[in-house]
Design a protein around this motif. Structure first.
Motif, PDB file in Angstrom:
ATOM      1  N   ILE A   2      -1.638 -16.298  -0.046  1.00 19.44           N
ATOM      2  CA  ILE A   2      -2.339 -17.408   0.874  1.00 19.44           C
ATOM      3  C   ILE A   2      -1.572 -18.021   1.854  1.00 19.44           C
ATOM      4  N   GLY A  59      -1.767 -15.132   4.555  1.00 21.41           N
ATOM      5  CA  GLY A  59      -3.146 -15.506   5.309  1.00 21.41           C
ATOM      6  C   GLY A  59      -2.946 -16.629   6.103  1.00 21.41           C
ATOM      7  N   LEU A  60      -2.568 -17.834   5.686  1.00 19.13           N
ATOM      8  CA  LEU A  60      -2.699 -18.936   6.658  1.00 19.13           C
ATOM      9  C   LEU A  60      -1.930 -18.853   7.870  1.00 19.13           C
ATOM     10  N   LEU A  67      -1.038 -16.198   9.280  1.00 17.36           N
ATOM     11  CA  LEU A  67      -1.461 -15.227  10.217  1.00 17.36           C
ATOM     12  C   LEU A  67      -3.003 -15.763  10.994  1.00 17.36           C
ATOM     13  N   ALA A  68      -3.532 -16.528  10.254  1.00 22.82           N
ATOM     14  CA  ALA A  68      -4.932 -17.209  10.862  1.00 22.82           C
ATOM     15  C   ALA A  68      -4.334 -18.036  11.976  1.00 22.82           C
TER      16      ALA A  68
END
Length: 590
Positions: A153, A156-157, A159-160
């Motif tokens: 996570i 993912g965060l 990259l977002a």
């Protein structure tokens, strides 16, 4: 893609806001380069302040940002490791004096000799290097004390938020230009990141911030230093006892379990049997006071020939690397803004900046291409943008360190990725089929050397040398002669093409001294003699015809060439109305 940066016009508001944006991006860069050089992060931050402020005021390129750079840090790391940080400061001072001398000698104009394929390779390689450098922000400290990539996570965060930052920078100018898109993106993503981190019940930041990056690098440096000390102690012990020892498993376990510097320091002390003093332990944050003269905090090195012998090689390399990178950046900003900077003034400005930086205990620096492009992209065109960036950076250190340490690395990475996209010359990929093979090879060579060796200055020098050799080879094959006879039976060689060191062999093969008639004329109307090798070839040919008892006439030579011909001067026929007038670059003329 460099047109991407031309969308803003200069104004006081744009200069101030873009300077603030650049200052935010300077913090992690200065810290990272300080770790590379093996000095405290505060030294990197103070260096960025002095270099940025002085070059903004006295440099030759308004809108260009200078500071502590990786290119300079890589050079001084060996000096600091071998002789101590005390030798760093006089080295930077000497580097500044050399740069001032080069500027006063008006040697900055040599940057004009960089061919366009070298510039393309430099820009493309630089874009790739900037992009690859951002990968370090996706790493965290593992339980074993090494850096490893994020996962799950957290990845993912991050990259977002990187994607969100890039989207804001791309879309906001289509809506409004009231605020620089990069600054708006950093502020927006910082608020989101703070909210996410505070919502984590475990108390650990889910999204890495500037403060986390500083702590991670500090721990990694301390653990690496600890392991080096432990290995050295084990080797010494093995030599003394004559046994084959393996690394202390207890020590390794202490390192792996270390969660703070105190644990690391205790393990180092256990390994060495003495109190461990780690340079890294002084690097607990970016907060600090005003810069001080270096001799107030560090021991002065002796002012003698031995000191000069140590620091001179490093100073010369620093001088060359700094000026090449700065002048290449100046040329790039010139192209983007469609204006022209002053190369010699930039050399002097960089020299004064490094001189002052060394006096105040800095690590030196030069122009920063990434930050300069951020500045230009944000609308910074004047000197005020560089001044603002430097002053804001010092204010961060003095008063706002806790706030700056909360900025997420995702926002800064997103900004730099947009710089990469705008820097890379995508049109060069379409030019491959239309470019000469030699130019394509030079462009790829410079880009590849920049990417794999991380040495921008050497890449440019290599590209210029290869381009010069290709040029010499190509023009060496363009020398020929048109042969005819006049009404008196004299044989006339009318030379076509340049006569210089690479074409001397071809020139000598044009003549048949043994079979030529008694009267020979060599006409240089369509040729130019460029160097001493060409002059010596003419002199040698004159000797051969004289030895054969034949008359040789040389026509349409320049005044300089006639003067410099030692043995064939009396064979030259002077025609003032027809003889060309051009200068020959030779050692004798110099």
């Amino acid at each position: 893609m460099l047109n991407f940066f031309r969308q803003e016009s200069g104004s006081i508001k744009n200069d101030v806001l873009s300077g603030l944006t650049v200052a935010l991006a300077l913090v992690p860069e200065a810290i990272a380069f300080a770790f590379v050089a093996g000095v405290s992060p505060l030294i990197g931050l103070y260096s960025a302040f002095f270099i940025g402020l002085i070059t903004a005021v006295f440099g030759g390129r308004p809108g260009m940002i200078s500071g502590a750079t990786g290119a300079m840090a890589v050079v001084v790391v060996a000096l600091v490791a071998q002789h101590g940080v005390e030798y760093l400061f006089p080295t930077v001072i000497l580097c500044g004096l050399l740069q001032i001398a080069i500027g006063l000698g008006r040697l900055g104009k040599l940057i004009r000799m960089v061919p366009h394929p070298v510039m393309l390779g430099f820009v493309n390689g630089l874009a790739i290097v900037i992009g690859m450098a951002q990968l370090g922000s996706f790493k965290t400290l593992s339980a074993s004390g090494t850096l490893e990539f994020l996962g799950g996570i957290r990845l993912g965060l991050m990259l977002a938020l990187v994607a969100l930052t890039m989207a804001i920078i791309w879309l906001l100018p289509k809506i409004t230009r009231a605020v620089p898109a990069s600054l708006a993106a950093i502020l927006a993503v910082s608020l989101i990141s703070i909210g996410i981190n505070q919502s984590n019940s475990e108390g650990e930041n889910v999204l890495a911030t500037v403060g986390d990056m500083l702590e991670t690098n500090t721990k990694a440096a301390a653990i690496a230093e600890l392991r080096q000390e432990a290995e050295a102690d084990l080797v010494t012990l093995a030599s003394a006892t004559g046994t084959d020892l393996v690394p202390d498993t207890t020590l390794v376990a202490d390192v792996q379990a270390g969660t703070d510097l105190e644990t690391v320091k205790a393990a180092a002390s256990a390994a060495s049997g003495t109190e461990a003093i780690l340079l890294s332990e002084t690097s607990s944050g970016i907060s600090g006071g005003l810069p001080r003269l270096f001799f107030l905090d560090y021991e002065m090195v002796p002012f003698n020939f031995e000191t000069l012998r140590i620091i001179l090689p490093f100073a010369v390399i620093l001088c060359g690397v700094g000026l090449i990178e700065s002048l290449m950046t100046l040329t790039l900003i010139d192209e983007i803004t469609e204006t022209r900077g002053q190369g010699n003034r930039e050399c002097i400005g960089q020299g004064v900046a490094n001189l002052v930086c060394g006096v105040f205990g800095g690590m030196g620096g030069c122009a920063m291409i990434g930050q300069s492009l951020i500045n230009v992209n944000s609308g910074g065109r004047g000197r005020l943008s560089g001044i603002t960036a430097a002053v804001c950076l010092l204010l961060f250190v003095l008063f706002m360190a806790p706030l700056i340490e909360q900025i997420p690395m995702a926002a800064l990475v997103g900004v730099m990725f947009m710089v990469v996209i705008g820097t890379f010359e995508w049109a060069s990929l379409k030019m491959f089929r239309r470019m000469p093979a030699s130019d394509m090879i030079v462009m790829v060579l410079v880009a590849g050397y920049t990417v794999f060796m991380h040495d921008l200055a050497s890449a440019v020098i290599l590209g210029v040398i290869v381009s010069a050799l290709v040029f010499a080879w190509q023009h060496a094959t363009h020398l020929g002669a048109e042969v005819r006879y006049n009404e008196a039976g004299s044989k006339i060689y009318q030379i076509h093409g340049p006569l210089f060191f690479a074409s001397v062999s071809s020139f000598k093969e044009l003549f048949d001294v043994a079979d030529d008639p008694q009267d020979v004329v060599i006409d240089f109307y369509y040729s130019r003699v460029y160097d001493q090798s060409g002059l010596e070839a003419i002199n040698g040919l004159a000797d051969k015809y004289e030895a054969a008892g034949k008359r040789l006439h040389l026509t349409h030579l320049s005044n300089e060439c006639r003067t410099l011909l030692d043995r064939a001067g009396d064979l030259v026929e002077v025609n003032v109305s027809e003889d060309p007038h051009y200068h020959i670059a030779t050692d004798r003329l110099a």
